[in-house]
Design a protein around this motif. Sequence first.
Motif, PDB file in Angstrom:
ATOM      1  N   TYR A  59     110.474 -43.620 -29.062  1.00 43.44           N
ATOM      2  CA  TYR A  59     109.311 -43.313 -27.771  1.00 43.44           C
ATOM      3  C   TYR A  59     108.579 -42.476 -28.832  1.00 43.44           C
ATOM      4  N   GLU A  60     108.939 -41.532 -29.545  1.00 40.96           N
ATOM      5  CA  GLU A  60     107.918 -40.938 -30.615  1.00 40.96           C
ATOM      6  C   GLU A  60     106.889 -41.593 -31.304  1.00 40.96           C
ATOM      7  N   ILE A  61     107.316 -42.670 -31.894  1.00 42.28           N
ATOM      8  CA  ILE A  61     106.595 -43.616 -32.851  1.00 42.28           C
ATOM      9  C   ILE A  61     105.871 -44.700 -31.958  1.00 42.28           C
ATOM     10  N   THR A  62     106.489 -45.284 -31.056  1.00 39.17           N
ATOM     11  CA  THR A  62     105.866 -46.284 -30.095  1.00 39.17           C
ATOM     12  C   THR A  62     105.003 -45.858 -29.134  1.00 39.17           C
ATOM     13  N   HIS A  63     105.297 -44.745 -28.464  1.00 42.72           N
ATOM     14  CA  HIS A  63     104.474 -44.220 -27.420  1.00 42.72           C
ATOM     15  C   HIS A  63     103.976 -42.777 -27.307  1.00 42.72           C
ATOM     16  N   ASN A  64     104.260 -42.036 -28.703  1.00 37.37           N
ATOM     17  CA  ASN A  64     103.857 -40.790 -28.811  1.00 37.37           C
ATOM     18  C   ASN A  64     104.065 -39.811 -27.726  1.00 37.37           C
ATOM     19  N   LEU A  65     105.678 -39.838 -27.310  1.00 35.56           N
ATOM     20  CA  LEU A  65     106.281 -39.192 -26.154  1.00 35.56           C
ATOM     21  C   LEU A  65     107.194 -38.357 -26.539  1.00 35.56           C
ATOM     22  N   SER A  66     107.603 -37.252 -26.005  1.00 34.37           N
ATOM     23  CA  SER A  66     108.549 -36.292 -26.440  1.00 34.37           C
ATOM     24  C   SER A  66     109.837 -36.370 -25.725  1.00 34.37           C
ATOM     25  N   LYS A  67     109.783 -37.389 -24.910  1.00 34.41           N
ATOM     26  CA  LYS A  67     111.189 -37.824 -24.217  1.00 34.41           C
ATOM     27  C   LYS A  67     111.313 -39.398 -23.843  1.00 34.41           C
ATOM     28  N   PRO A  68     112.281 -39.821 -23.677  1.00 34.81           N
ATOM     29  CA  PRO A  68     112.233 -41.528 -23.524  1.00 34.81           C
ATOM     30  C   PRO A  68     111.492 -41.853 -22.271  1.00 34.81           C
ATOM     31  N   CYS A  69     110.899 -43.085 -22.488  1.00 37.97           N
ATOM     32  CA  CYS A  69     109.899 -43.710 -21.385  1.00 37.97           C
ATOM     33  C   CYS A  69     110.753 -44.415 -20.220  1.00 37.97           C
TER      34      CYS A  69
END
Length: 69
Positions: A59-69
């Motif tokens: 999720y860091e790579i694909t959505h630039n998030l810090s937690k699961p989507c």
Amino acid sequence: MTDNPVTYINSPDYLQTVVNHIEHPTLVIDQQYRVIMTNHKLLGIARKINAGRPFLYCYEITHNLSKPC
């Protein structure tokens, strides 16, 4: 390559070769969403995000998030 094809097919090198031949950016992840392998198309992006950490989450790579989507 090893003399025994079965040994090669069960090796990490074989899986990496298969993943690298996928035309689109590809991640291989474990059950905790950690990236365990990328193909060449995604490797540059993963290296930029990595910043020296031992692993990244998908999720860091694909959505630039810090937690699961």
